[in-house]
Every structure is written in C-alpha cells, then in structure tokens.
Design a protein around this motif. Structure first.
Motif, PDB file in Angstrom:
ATOM      1  N   LEU A 183       0.837  -1.207   0.000  1.00  0.00           N
ATOM      2  CA  LEU A 183       0.000   0.000   0.000  1.00  0.00           C
ATOM      3  C   LEU A 183       0.872   1.258   0.000  1.00  0.00           C
ATOM      4  O   LEU A 183       0.553   2.238  -0.679  1.00  0.00           O
ATOM      5  N   GLN A 184       1.972   1.230   0.724  1.00  0.00           N
ATOM      6  CA  GLN A 184       2.895   2.371   0.761  1.00  0.00           C
ATOM      7  C   GLN A 184       3.450   2.656  -0.638  1.00  0.00           C
ATOM      8  O   GLN A 184       3.555   3.808  -1.045  1.00  0.00           O
ATOM      9  N   ASN A 185       3.767   1.607  -1.405  1.00  0.00           N
ATOM     10  CA  ASN A 185       4.278   1.788  -2.760  1.00  0.00           C
ATOM     11  C   ASN A 185       3.227   2.402  -3.679  1.00  0.00           C
ATOM     12  O   ASN A 185       3.557   3.183  -4.567  1.00  0.00           O
ATOM     13  N   LYS A 186       1.956   2.033  -3.501  1.00  0.00           N
ATOM     14  CA  LYS A 186       0.883   2.584  -4.339  1.00  0.00           C
ATOM     15  C   LYS A 186       0.627   4.052  -4.016  1.00  0.00           C
ATOM     16  O   LYS A 186       0.438   4.864  -4.913  1.00  0.00           O
ATOM     17  N   VAL A 187       0.616   4.392  -2.731  1.00  0.00           N
ATOM     18  CA  VAL A 187       0.266   5.756  -2.306  1.00  0.00           C
ATOM     19  C   VAL A 187       1.467   6.685  -2.391  1.00  0.00           C
ATOM     20  O   VAL A 187       1.366   7.783  -2.920  1.00  0.00           O
ATOM     21  N   GLY A 188       2.578   6.274  -1.847  1.00  0.00           N
ATOM     22  CA  GLY A 188       3.766   7.124  -1.814  1.00  0.00           C
ATOM     23  C   GLY A 188       4.111   7.534  -0.393  1.00  0.00           C
ATOM     24  O   GLY A 188       3.389   7.239   0.560  1.00  0.00           O
ATOM     25  N   ASP A 189       5.215   8.265  -0.263  1.00  0.00           N
ATOM     26  CA  ASP A 189       5.712   8.666   1.057  1.00  0.00           C
ATOM     27  C   ASP A 189       5.033   9.918   1.610  1.00  0.00           C
ATOM     28  O   ASP A 189       5.221  10.259   2.772  1.00  0.00           O
ATOM     29  N   TRP A 190       4.263  10.599   0.815  1.00  0.00           N
ATOM     30  CA  TRP A 190       3.665  11.857   1.244  1.00  0.00           C
ATOM     31  C   TRP A 190       2.488  11.678   2.205  1.00  0.00           C
ATOM     32  O   TRP A 190       2.120  12.602   2.921  1.00  0.00           O
ATOM     33  N   ILE A 191       1.878  10.500   2.245  1.00  0.00           N
ATOM     34  CA  ILE A 191       0.652  10.298   3.017  1.00  0.00           C
ATOM     35  C   ILE A 191       0.951  10.295   4.517  1.00  0.00           C
ATOM     36  O   ILE A 191       1.904   9.676   4.965  1.00  0.00           O
ATOM     37  N   GLU A 192       0.157  11.051   5.281  1.00  0.00           N
ATOM     38  CA  GLU A 192       0.248  11.046   6.738  1.00  0.00           C
ATOM     39  C   GLU A 192      -1.088  11.515   7.305  1.00  0.00           C
ATOM     40  O   GLU A 192      -1.907  12.087   6.582  1.00  0.00           O
ATOM     41  N   LYS A 193      -1.321  11.242   8.562  1.00  0.00           N
ATOM     42  CA  LYS A 193      -2.568  11.630   9.208  1.00  0.00           C
ATOM     43  C   LYS A 193      -2.734  13.141   9.092  1.00  0.00           C
ATOM     44  O   LYS A 193      -1.807  13.903   9.340  1.00  0.00           O
ATOM     45  N   GLY A 194      -3.929  13.552   8.664  1.00  0.00           N
ATOM     46  CA  GLY A 194      -4.214  14.977   8.494  1.00  0.00           C
ATOM     47  C   GLY A 194      -3.970  15.496   7.088  1.00  0.00           C
ATOM     48  O   GLY A 194      -4.339  16.629   6.782  1.00  0.00           O
ATOM     49  N   SER A 195      -3.356  14.696   6.220  1.00  0.00           N
ATOM     50  CA  SER A 195      -3.106  15.126   4.841  1.00  0.00           C
ATOM     51  C   SER A 195      -4.421  15.355   4.111  1.00  0.00           C
ATOM     52  O   SER A 195      -5.371  14.595   4.261  1.00  0.00           O
ATOM     53  N   VAL A 196      -4.474  16.396   3.306  1.00  0.00           N
ATOM     54  CA  VAL A 196      -5.613  16.640   2.430  1.00  0.00           C
ATOM     55  C   VAL A 196      -5.185  16.205   1.033  1.00  0.00           C
ATOM     56  O   VAL A 196      -4.124  16.603   0.549  1.00  0.00           O
ATOM     57  N   CYS A 197      -5.995  15.364   0.430  1.00  0.00           N
ATOM     58  CA  CYS A 197      -5.648  14.800  -0.870  1.00  0.00           C
ATOM     59  C   CYS A 197      -6.941  14.489  -1.629  1.00  0.00           C
ATOM     60  O   CYS A 197      -8.003  14.976  -1.268  1.00  0.00           O
ATOM     61  N   TYR A 198      -6.842  13.678  -2.673  1.00  0.00           N
ATOM     62  CA  TYR A 198      -8.002  13.322  -3.487  1.00  0.00           C
ATOM     63  C   TYR A 198      -8.145  11.809  -3.585  1.00  0.00           C
ATOM     64  O   TYR A 198      -7.177  11.109  -3.862  1.00  0.00           O
ATOM     65  N   GLY A 199      -9.362  11.344  -3.334  1.00  0.00           N
ATOM     66  CA  GLY A 199      -9.714   9.951  -3.525  1.00  0.00           C
ATOM     67  C   GLY A 199     -10.619   9.855  -4.738  1.00  0.00           C
ATOM     68  O   GLY A 199     -10.809  10.837  -5.466  1.00  0.00           O
ATOM     69  N   LEU A 200     -11.200   8.693  -4.972  1.00  0.00           N
ATOM     70  CA  LEU A 200     -12.055   8.483  -6.137  1.00  0.00           C
ATOM     71  C   LEU A 200     -13.430   7.992  -5.715  1.00  0.00           C
ATOM     72  O   LEU A 200     -13.542   7.159  -4.821  1.00  0.00           O
ATOM     73  N   VAL A 201     -14.460   8.513  -6.382  1.00  0.00           N
ATOM     74  CA  VAL A 201     -15.824   7.997  -6.248  1.00  0.00           C
ATOM     75  C   VAL A 201     -16.152   7.402  -7.608  1.00  0.00           C
ATOM     76  O   VAL A 201     -16.171   8.107  -8.618  1.00  0.00           O
ATOM     77  N   VAL A 202     -16.387   6.093  -7.633  1.00  0.00           N
ATOM     78  CA  VAL A 202     -16.586   5.388  -8.903  1.00  0.00           C
ATOM     79  C   VAL A 202     -17.898   4.626  -8.876  1.00  0.00           C
ATOM     80  O   VAL A 202     -18.209   3.935  -7.908  1.00  0.00           O
ATOM     81  N   ALA A 203     -18.678   4.766  -9.950  1.00  0.00           N
ATOM     82  CA  ALA A 203     -19.919   4.006 -10.102  1.00  0.00           C
ATOM     83  C   ALA A 203     -19.566   2.621 -10.627  1.00  0.00           C
ATOM     84  O   ALA A 203     -18.780   2.475 -11.567  1.00  0.00           O
ATOM     85  N   ILE A 204     -20.149   1.612 -10.005  1.00  0.00           N
ATOM     86  CA  ILE A 204     -19.899   0.220 -10.394  1.00  0.00           C
ATOM     87  C   ILE A 204     -21.229  -0.421 -10.755  1.00  0.00           C
ATOM     88  O   ILE A 204     -22.219  -0.267 -10.031  1.00  0.00           O
ATOM     89  N   ASP A 205     -21.271  -1.132 -11.890  1.00  0.00           N
ATOM     90  CA  ASP A 205     -22.532  -1.772 -12.306  1.00  0.00           C
ATOM     91  C   ASP A 205     -22.783  -3.054 -11.505  1.00  0.00           C
ATOM     92  O   ASP A 205     -21.978  -3.433 -10.643  1.00  0.00           O
TER      93      ASP A 205
END
Length: 143
Positions: free
Chosen positions: A44-66
């Motif tokens: 998971l660390q490799n997918k996200v990167g080293d920048w992630i930490e508690k309190g970080s503001v970032c962007y996630g995804l909202v995806v419609a699934i059939d």
C-alpha cells in the motif's frame, strides 16, 4: 446504643473508602494514553507514496460500479486522512460528489463528512493527478 454502633460503623466505612479512593484518583490522573503509530504495509505504501500522513488533504475516487462489479465512471473527491493502519487508510470526504442516479435513488456519490476505508491506495496529492488516473482508465465523468 445499637443505633450508635451502626452509625459509627457506617461512618468508619465511608471514611476508609474515601481515603482509599484518593490513591485511585492519582492513578487515573497519571494515566496517559499512547496511541499506536501505524505504518502502511509495503504494498500500500508503494501505491500511495511517502507523502501520506494523518491529516493530509488529498483526493480519492468515487466510482460508479454496475451490477456485475465493473467500474463505469467516476470523479475525484477532496478528502482528509483520518487514520492510518497497516492495511487501510480511513478517509473523510471534504466535499459532496454526485456521480449520477442509481436504481431506487435520485443520486449516487458521497456527501461531505462521510468516511470510507481506502484499501486499494487510489489516493492522489492533486485533483489533476486523480483526473489523469481516471482518464487513463477510461472512467472520468465530465461535469
């Protein structure tokens, strides 16, 4: 006389229990909770990167699934990292995103303040990165 002995016994019990509770109050006052510091697993660390930490503001995804589980379209959502554990990241949406109607509902998406557990590592530092990811997957929903 019997009443006097009963009253003295009762007063003695109260006094002794009050004296003993003082030490317990000191124990409670000295107690300090130490929260476990969690680190993401390597995958998971490799997918996200080293920048992630508690309190970080970032962007996630909202995806419609059939109905068959196939992703159809999606949008980025501004979010905040609430908690990190070894295999997931608890996120809180900072905005409302609507990705369209769903059978039985007038809209589908996420509301401001809702939380989700991110297990796939699809988090991005900027909105542009999230949009590029969705476009590369052929899922970006135009506004």
């Amino acid at each position: 006389m019997k009443n006097l002995i009963s009253i003295l016994t009762l007063v003695s019990i109260v006094v002794f229990s009050a004296c003993n509770s003082k030490n317990k109050s000191d124990e409670i006052a000295n107690y300090a909770y130490e929260e476990k510091t969690a680190e993401l697993n390597k995958e998971l660390q490799n997918k996200v990167g080293d920048w992630i930490e508690k309190g970080s503001v970032c962007y996630g995804l909202v995806v419609a699934i059939d109905g068959s589980g196939t992703p159809k379209h999606g949008k980025p959502v501004k979010a905040k990292v609430v908690r990190i554990s070894d295999d997931e990241i608890k996120m809180k949406a900072l905005e409302k995103i609507n990705i369209g109607p769903k059978e039985g509902c007038s809209e589908m998406g996420i509301s401001r303040g809702e939380t989700w557990m991110e297990k796939d590592g699809e988090l991005f530092q900027t909105k542009d990165e999230a949009v590029t990811y969705l476009k590369d997957k052929g899922l970006f929903m135009e506004e």
